[in-house]
Design a protein around this motif. Sequence first.
Motif, PDB file in Angstrom:
ATOM      1  N   GLU A   1       0.860  -1.038  -0.186  1.00 29.88           N
ATOM      2  CA  GLU A   1      -0.098   0.146   0.032  1.00 29.88           C
ATOM      3  C   GLU A   1       0.944   1.220   0.161  1.00 29.88           C
ATOM      4  O   GLU A   1       0.367   2.300  -0.540  1.00 29.88           O
ATOM      5  N   GLU A   2       2.064   1.171   0.274  1.00 28.77           N
ATOM      6  CA  GLU A   2       3.032   2.186   0.603  1.00 28.77           C
ATOM      7  C   GLU A   2       3.538   2.735  -0.978  1.00 28.77           C
ATOM      8  O   GLU A   2       4.376   3.644  -1.133  1.00 28.77           O
ATOM      9  N   ALA A   3       3.299   1.672  -2.025  1.00 35.98           N
ATOM     10  CA  ALA A   3       4.212   1.673  -3.413  1.00 35.98           C
ATOM     11  C   ALA A   3       3.438   3.035  -4.084  1.00 35.98           C
ATOM     12  O   ALA A   3       3.740   3.171  -5.107  1.00 35.98           O
ATOM     13  N   TRP A   4       2.148   3.274  -3.678  1.00 34.38           N
ATOM     14  CA  TRP A   4       1.406   4.293  -4.496  1.00 34.38           C
ATOM     15  C   TRP A   4       1.131   5.428  -3.602  1.00 34.38           C
ATOM     16  O   TRP A   4       1.021   5.551  -2.315  1.00 34.38           O
ATOM     17  N   SER A   5       0.521   6.697  -4.255  1.00 34.18           N
ATOM     18  CA  SER A   5      -0.075   7.767  -3.685  1.00 34.18           C
ATOM     19  C   SER A   5      -0.797   8.642  -4.873  1.00 34.18           C
ATOM     20  O   SER A   5      -0.579   8.409  -6.074  1.00 34.18           O
ATOM     21  N   ILE A   6      -1.478   9.449  -4.173  1.00 35.30           N
ATOM     22  CA  ILE A   6      -2.666  10.326  -5.164  1.00 35.30           C
ATOM     23  C   ILE A   6      -1.677  11.332  -5.451  1.00 35.30           C
ATOM     24  O   ILE A   6      -1.033  12.034  -4.754  1.00 35.30           O
ATOM     25  N   ASP A   7      -1.664  11.756  -6.679  1.00 35.87           N
ATOM     26  CA  ASP A   7      -0.874  12.699  -7.407  1.00 35.87           C
ATOM     27  C   ASP A   7      -1.655  13.978  -7.243  1.00 35.87           C
ATOM     28  O   ASP A   7      -2.664  14.122  -8.301  1.00 35.87           O
ATOM     29  N   LYS A   8      -1.668  14.906  -6.578  1.00 32.40           N
ATOM     30  CA  LYS A   8      -2.482  16.057  -6.211  1.00 32.40           C
ATOM     31  C   LYS A   8      -2.114  17.196  -7.261  1.00 32.40           C
ATOM     32  O   LYS A   8      -2.921  18.267  -7.450  1.00 32.40           O
ATOM     33  N   ASN A   9      -1.211  17.041  -8.198  1.00 31.44           N
ATOM     34  CA  ASN A   9      -0.630  17.964  -9.225  1.00 31.44           C
ATOM     35  C   ASN A   9      -1.728  17.873 -10.467  1.00 31.44           C
ATOM     36  O   ASN A   9      -1.830  18.666 -11.646  1.00 31.44           O
ATOM     37  N   TRP A  10      -2.650  16.581 -10.431  1.00 29.07           N
ATOM     38  CA  TRP A  10      -3.334  16.335 -11.418  1.00 29.07           C
ATOM     39  C   TRP A  10      -4.764  16.673 -11.229  1.00 29.07           C
ATOM     40  O   TRP A  10      -5.038  16.043 -10.105  1.00 29.07           O
ATOM     41  N   GLU A  11      -5.587  17.215 -11.683  1.00 27.97           N
ATOM     42  CA  GLU A  11      -7.183  17.326 -11.492  1.00 27.97           C
ATOM     43  C   GLU A  11      -7.957  16.551 -12.604  1.00 27.97           C
ATOM     44  O   GLU A  11      -8.126  17.453 -13.412  1.00 27.97           O
TER      45      GLU A  11
END
Length: 200
Positions: A74-84
Amino acid sequence: MHNNLDRQEAIRIAKEKMQKKKEKEAREEKEFYERITSGTPWLIFKFVVAFCTLVLLISTIEVFVDGPTKKLDEEAWSIDKNWEYRRHTVLNVEGYMFAPQNGDWFERIENSLNITYSPILKVGKKLSYDVQENKTTIRRHVETRARSIFTWFPEFQLLLLIPLLTFIFRQQSAWFNFARITSLIVVFPGTLMVIYFAIF
């Protein structure tokens, strides 16, 4: 009678001038064609053809054939806030961009994420995970990497065909020169950009 002869002579001279102009243009076109299809210019173009054809083959294999698959923490991914994206969640998974639809992503089962790599370059290609559709149904969802050669098929491959087709069907024509220039100043630099930004 004299005016008629003068007119005929003027027509004959005009025709001769026109014929000489056409011959000169044809000779210049032939010289230009021979110049661009020999020596260093032709060697450069053949390199572009070989390079684009190689990338075409590799990228097509990359699209149709899967490489190894690995289970993700689960630590291998993150939500990218730079894209909407309105209906998508943009994820950064090991540096690769995936954009599953919100409905699929929000209903995922934790600890079910896998990443599939491409066979040759070993770059991230697909993200897969289980989705809980209802109390009894679980389905496997597969998301292809966004903004990459995997989602630009077949447009990218068609672009890469331009130099090869130009080389195969070369002839002294305006079409050949246009396609040759397009290959050199659009296709080749575009291919380098795609490799740099989309694959690595």
